[in-house]
Design an enzyme around this catalytic site. Structure first.
Site, PDB file in Angstrom:
ATOM      1  N   GLU A   1      47.454  46.077  51.802  1.00  0.00           N
ATOM      2  CA  GLU A   1      46.339  45.488  51.031  1.00  0.00           C
ATOM      3  C   GLU A   1      46.467  44.081  50.909  1.00  0.00           C
ATOM      4  O   GLU A   1      46.203  43.500  49.649  1.00  0.00           O
ATOM      5  CB  GLU A   1      45.972  46.350  49.527  1.00  0.00           C
ATOM      6  CG  GLU A   1      46.047  47.733  49.870  1.00  0.00           C
ATOM      7  CD  GLU A   1      45.957  48.465  48.776  1.00  0.00           C
ATOM      8  OE1 GLU A   1      46.315  48.244  47.267  1.00  0.00           O
ATOM      9  OE2 GLU A   1      45.276  49.675  48.735  1.00  0.00           O
TER      10      GLU A   1
ATOM     11  N   ASP B   1      47.240  58.453  48.814  1.00  0.00           N
ATOM     12  CA  ASP B   1      47.288  57.531  47.503  1.00  0.00           C
ATOM     13  C   ASP B   1      46.879  58.316  46.199  1.00  0.00           C
ATOM     14  O   ASP B   1      45.890  58.120  46.002  1.00  0.00           O
ATOM     15  CB  ASP B   1      46.359  56.407  47.670  1.00  0.00           C
ATOM     16  CG  ASP B   1      46.407  55.480  46.683  1.00  0.00           C
ATOM     17  OD1 ASP B   1      47.445  55.265  45.942  1.00  0.00           O
ATOM     18  OD2 ASP B   1      45.639  54.168  46.828  1.00  0.00           O
TER      19      ASP B   1
ATOM     20  N   GLU C   1      44.262  57.254  37.822  1.00  0.00           N
ATOM     21  CA  GLU C   1      43.314  56.463  38.764  1.00  0.00           C
ATOM     22  C   GLU C   1      42.293  57.439  39.499  1.00  0.00           C
ATOM     23  O   GLU C   1      41.288  57.299  39.433  1.00  0.00           O
ATOM     24  CB  GLU C   1      44.003  55.535  39.699  1.00  0.00           C
ATOM     25  CG  GLU C   1      43.226  54.931  40.767  1.00  0.00           C
ATOM     26  CD  GLU C   1      43.730  53.980  41.836  1.00  0.00           C
ATOM     27  OE1 GLU C   1      44.928  53.941  41.760  1.00  0.00           O
ATOM     28  OE2 GLU C   1      42.959  53.463  42.604  1.00  0.00           O
TER      29      GLU C   1
HETATM   30  O1  GCW Z   1      45.912  53.193  44.644  1.00  0.00           O
HETATM   31  C1  GCW Z   1      45.677  52.005  45.152  1.00  0.00           C
HETATM   32  C2  GCW Z   1      44.975  51.231  43.775  1.00  0.00           C
HETATM   33  C3  GCW Z   1      45.377  49.736  43.965  1.00  0.00           C
HETATM   34  C4  GCW Z   1      46.881  49.290  43.960  1.00  0.00           C
HETATM   35  C5  GCW Z   1      47.431  50.157  45.198  1.00  0.00           C
HETATM   36  C6  GCW Z   1      48.830  50.088  45.136  1.00  0.00           C
HETATM   37  C7  GCW Z   1      48.166  48.089  42.788  1.00  0.00           C
HETATM   38  O2  GCW Z   1      43.670  51.185  43.951  1.00  0.00           O
HETATM   39  O3  GCW Z   1      44.929  49.095  42.707  1.00  0.00           O
HETATM   40  O4  GCW Z   1      47.539  48.178  43.770  1.00  0.00           O
HETATM   41  O5  GCW Z   1      47.364  51.716  45.262  1.00  0.00           O
HETATM   42  O6  GCW Z   1      49.665  51.043  44.822  1.00  0.00           O
HETATM   43  O7  GCW Z   1      49.453  49.088  45.504  1.00  0.00           O
END
Ligand code: GCW
Length: 613
Positions: free
Chosen positions: A240, A319, A347
């Protein structure tokens, strides 16, 4: 307003601990507990370093003899208190941890915000510096110790300025913070920015460049001189948009090993996250399948990592969704130290508004983990500065249970939830059982209205709360459902994206076959026509409608149960307020998702319930 009594220990001691070592903390806690219990019992403590984090308790007459290693003694004290408080006899207790590292990863930024935090601002950062009440930090240490969590990573894995400076000019502040947690056996970890050499004046961050290696060696030597028990570095690299070794044509093993060697002399570890995938995917591309990514990247590197590098792998291949199969990478790294990563911060699981007790979900993972290869368990923190520390008063249960299960994954999820309730609330057995049932069902209910049959990601982009079926459908994150008028889901079998081939043969066959694939993962693994029959004889479309109606109805029943529970007034008010928000959310999910599929399929609900056209 501050609730320093804190979470599950609120019904126990209220003493503010002023202690320098785990032994002193153990003494203070036990003395306070036995004084309140007032049953004429005594305790004796002896440190036996050989026991490490383990301990044993034996009762002779009215005396509890507790021996434990340096931190084991404190864990033993908390476990003894728990057993006695919860009505046990505690004649003989003996325990040691299944996993040596039980880590809380906070995603706290130094400006005081918390990425994916739903419990208010950071407890220790504000205004781009450390800013905390030391008393609260001691309570935090106590909470973590009572759940046997032994590592806290202080800053977000997305390292934003000025967190890069935690290892340079902010190091004295970090050391002061570490000292507050040390008596509770909690060691710090720091998330680092792989490109730190660049902002420190070097021309490159290439892990094979000598000047970069020298830079990290020096950085580690300074860091460990200031904090000798620093646990290590946590790294999100090439993920990311974070910098990483790929920019220099180097592998993740080369990047991680360079850091591993730098921290090795001090007994430190490098925790390297495996959350790496193409986050700039074109939705038109049906060949690339995001769940395949981590295995494709890391499996070929198995055996290449030095022994103080730990590869931290999220529980599922996507995720932290409500329902995912276990990550195939967790099952396949034979020669690499690995850590399991779960997310307490809700989340994708209700944001500490909707009830969501995680132990039943973790149990599914623990049951299939090849335990011998896992070194550590990590959890993204759900803590914040809020009165209840975890936003929703019940969300504390997930933090407590995480620590307990990382210590002993064999504990039954219902037992751990029950433990937490007893430690937190005093209520008649029938009410306690009602609360237990409510919490045990909470994930199932949330799943019914948000993620039926493994169909995740129909969420509002960015915030990740509330329904938006096409929110990510034409986006670049690789999270598609590909619904059309006939069918929904992605075929991840050998005939489709081939994802199932990443599993060991038996599991591959199990998921690959529509007959054996569990319903709750059906649309994760298969593309299914709306009129296809499921195991229970219902059609897919009818099941989608039913689950959403049922999930919402169940949430309404949960609200009634909650109203009837004799909770302390502050907790009751907060829980009831959040439940009203959950109901609104559940109704929205029900109607939006049902309408979405009704418009595609044109299928009427067999029971004639309202689906908006
Ligand atoms: O789930 C995603 C989140 C991001 C997060 C990323 C990760 C810290 O939306 O906010 O960043 O995973 O795990 O690195």
């Amino acid at each position: 307003m501050n609730n320093y009594d804190g979470l599950w220990l609120k019904s126990l001691t209220k003493t503010l601990l002023d202690c320098d070592t785990p032994l002193q903390a153990a003494e203070a806690e036990l003395a306070d507990f036995f004084r309140r219990r007032d049953a004429g019992e005594r305790f004796e403590l002896s440190v036996d370093e050989a026991l490490g984090e383990g301990y044993c308790v034996e009762r002779t007459g009215g005396v509890y003899h507790l021996s434990g290693g340096n931190t084991g003694i404190l864990y033993g004290a908390y476990d003894l208190i728990r057993e006695l408080h919860n009505g046990g006899e505690a004649e003989k207790l003996a325990s040691s941890p299944r996993y040596p590292l039980r880590m809380l990863n906070s995603w706290d930024n130094m400006d005081g915000t918390v990425e994916r935090g739903y419990s208010g601002r950071s407890i220790w950062f504000e205004g781009n510096r450390f800013d905390y009440d030391p008393e609260r930090i001691r309570y935090l240490g106590r909470l973590l110790a009572s759940a046997h969590v032994n590592v806290l990573c202080v800053n977000n894995v997305n390292v934003h300025a000025p967190a890069q400076r935690l290892l340079t000019d902010l190091l004295p502040d970090l050391a002061a913070f570490a000292a507050l947690l040390r008596p509770f056996g909690v060691r710090l970890m720091v998330s680092i920015d792989f490109s730190l050499p660049l902002s420190s004046g070097l021309q490159t961050a290439d892990p094979l460049a000598q000047e970069v290696q020298k830079f990290w060696n020096e950085t580690a030597s300074i860091a460990w001189a200031a904090i000798p028990d620093l646990a290590g570095f946590l790294v999100k690299a090439d993920s990311e948009h974070r910098p990483g070794p790929n920019a220099y044509g180097r592998t993740h093993a080369e990047g991680a090993n360079m850091l591993g060697r730098a921290v090795k002399p001090y007994g430190g570890v490098v925790v390297w996250r495996a959350f790496v995938y193409d986050c700039l995917q074109d939705w038109r591309n049906v060949k690339t399948d995001r769940p395949c990514a981590a295995y494709q990247i890391y499996q070929p590197l198995d055996g290449d990592f030095v022994d103080n590098v730990i590869l931290q792998i999220k529980n599922g291949p996507f995720d932290f969704q409500v329902r995912e199969p276990v990550s195939p990478l967790l099952l396949s790294m034979q020669n690499t130290n690995t850590a399991l990563e779960v997310q307490l911060a809700q989340e994708y699981t209700g944001q500490q508004i909707d009830l969501y007790a995680m132990p039943p979900m973790w149990k599914e993972i623990f049951d299939v983990l090849p335990a011998e290869r896992i070194q550590a368990i990590a959890a993204v923190s759900n803590l914040g500065r809020d009165y209840f520390w975890t936003g929703h008063p019940f969300a504390a249960l997930n933090l407590y249970a995480f620590g307990r299960l990382a210590w002993d994954p064999a504990i039954d999820p219902a037992a751990v939830i029950d433990e937490w309730i007893r430690l937190t609330y005093t209520m008649p057995d029938t009410d306690r059982e009602k609360l237990l049932t409510l919490l045990l069902n909470s994930r199932h209910v949330y799943e019914l209205y948000t993620a039926t049959l493994g169909l995740c990601w129909m969420i509002t982009p960015h915030t990740h709360y509330g329904p938006n079926p096409d929110g990510y459908e034409y986006d670049l994150w690789g999270t598609y459902h590909r619904a059309d008028r006939n069918a929904v889901g992605i075929d991840r079998t050998a005939l489709g994206t081939g994802y199932t081939a990443q599993y060991p043969p038996e599991l591959q066959a199990f998921y690959e076959n529509r007959e054996t694939c569990p319903d709750e993962l059906l649309l994760f693994f298969h593309r299914v026509a709306y009129d296809a029959q499921l195991h229970d004889g219902r059609t897919l479309i009818q099941r989608i409608y039913d689950d959403h109606f049922e999930g919402c109805a169940e949430a309404e029943k949960m609200a009634e149960t909650l109203q009837s529970l004799p909770l302390p007034e502050t907790d009751r008010q907060e829980a009831v307020k959040r439940m009203a928000m959950q109901l609104k959310n559940a109704r929205e999910w029900r109607d939006v998702i049902n309408t979405f599929f009704y418009r595609f399929s044109g299928a009427e609900d067999e029971q004639g319930r309202t689906i908006y056209p």
